[in-house]
Design a protein around this motif. Structure first.
Motif, PDB file in Angstrom:
ATOM      1  N   ALA A  67       0.797  -1.134  -0.165  1.00  0.00           N
ATOM      2  CA  ALA A  67      -0.215   0.042  -0.062  1.00  0.00           C
ATOM      3  C   ALA A  67       0.995   1.245  -0.115  1.00  0.00           C
ATOM      4  N   PHE A  68       0.189   2.335  -0.403  1.00  0.00           N
ATOM      5  CA  PHE A  68       1.155   3.603  -0.414  1.00  0.00           C
ATOM      6  C   PHE A  68       0.019   4.852  -0.433  1.00  0.00           C
ATOM      7  N   GLU A  69       0.538   5.606   0.182  1.00  0.00           N
ATOM      8  CA  GLU A  69      -0.267   6.954  -0.090  1.00  0.00           C
ATOM      9  C   GLU A  69       0.727   8.209   0.086  1.00  0.00           C
ATOM     10  N   ALA A  70       0.923   8.714  -1.521  1.00  0.00           N
ATOM     11  CA  ALA A  70       1.924   9.577  -1.500  1.00  0.00           C
ATOM     12  C   ALA A  70       1.586  10.992  -1.151  1.00  0.00           C
ATOM     13  N   ARG A  72       3.056  10.300   2.025  1.00  0.00           N
ATOM     14  CA  ARG A  72       2.876  10.189   3.629  1.00  0.00           C
ATOM     15  C   ARG A  72       3.295   8.640   3.953  1.00  0.00           C
ATOM     16  N   SER A  73       3.155   7.743   3.101  1.00  0.00           N
ATOM     17  CA  SER A  73       3.248   6.392   3.882  1.00  0.00           C
ATOM     18  C   SER A  73       3.577   5.259   2.621  1.00  0.00           C
ATOM     19  N   LEU A  74       4.440   4.237   2.921  1.00  0.00           N
ATOM     20  CA  LEU A  74       4.809   3.121   2.168  1.00  0.00           C
ATOM     21  C   LEU A  74       4.526   1.857   2.881  1.00  0.00           C
ATOM     22  N   GLU A  90       6.536  -0.572   7.425  1.00  0.00           N
ATOM     23  CA  GLU A  90       5.673   0.630   7.121  1.00  0.00           C
ATOM     24  C   GLU A  90       6.431   1.781   7.230  1.00  0.00           C
ATOM     25  N   ILE A  91       6.762   2.679   6.351  1.00  0.00           N
ATOM     26  CA  ILE A  91       7.616   3.879   6.372  1.00  0.00           C
ATOM     27  C   ILE A  91       6.352   4.886   6.269  1.00  0.00           C
TER      28      ILE A  91
END
Length: 142
Positions: A67-70, A72-74, A90-91
């Motif tokens: 999953a990713f939300e550019a 903010r999170s990867l 999770e980064i």
């Protein structure tokens, strides 16, 4: 199962740090020490590949984008080449004071405390290289 959380404050914008994790040519600039001569592949899409390899050090992380939300999170399924077991990394990137970015790594699914501890050492050194990439300031591990 064992898990870890490591944080660092990086003197760069969230957008800059996001590119450091998601653009292959930028990832190889800091993720491992230069002597590793790392190469990377990043396919920023669900079930895309996120890989960092070093022929010189004979190791590779073969990640899968979960999953990713550019920007903010990867979240990655994290597996070392040659191993069967994968873990969940999770980064998260959060804006901080002075246009800095708080990088938070949550890594879970380790089978043993020893495996977890080895990854703590790895993430600490990795995040320090990211701090150093931007001149070292503010340069604190939280």
């Amino acid at each position: 199962m064992h898990e870890l959380t490591e944080e660092a404050l990086v003197a760069a914008s969230v957008d800059e740090v996001w590119r450091d994790f998601t653009v292959a040519s930028r990832l190889t600039d800091w993720f491992w020490p230069p002597r590793f001569e790392a190469t990377a592949l990043v396919e920023l899409r669900n079930v895309g590949r996120w890989e960092v390899r070093s022929e010189a050090a004979d190791l590779a992380v073969e990640g899968t984008v979960l999953a990713f939300e550019a920007p903010r999170s990867l979240r990655l399924a994290w597996r070392w080449a040659g191993e069967e077991h994968s873990t969940d990394a999770e980064i998260s990137l959060e804006p901080a004071a002075d246009a800095a970015t708080r990088v938070i790594v949550r890594h879970s699914g380790f089978a043993t405390q020893e495996e977890r501890d080895q990854h703590v050492d790895g993430w600490v050194s990795c995040l320090q290289r990211l701090i150093d990439r931007y001149g070292g300031a503010p340069g604190e591990h939280l």
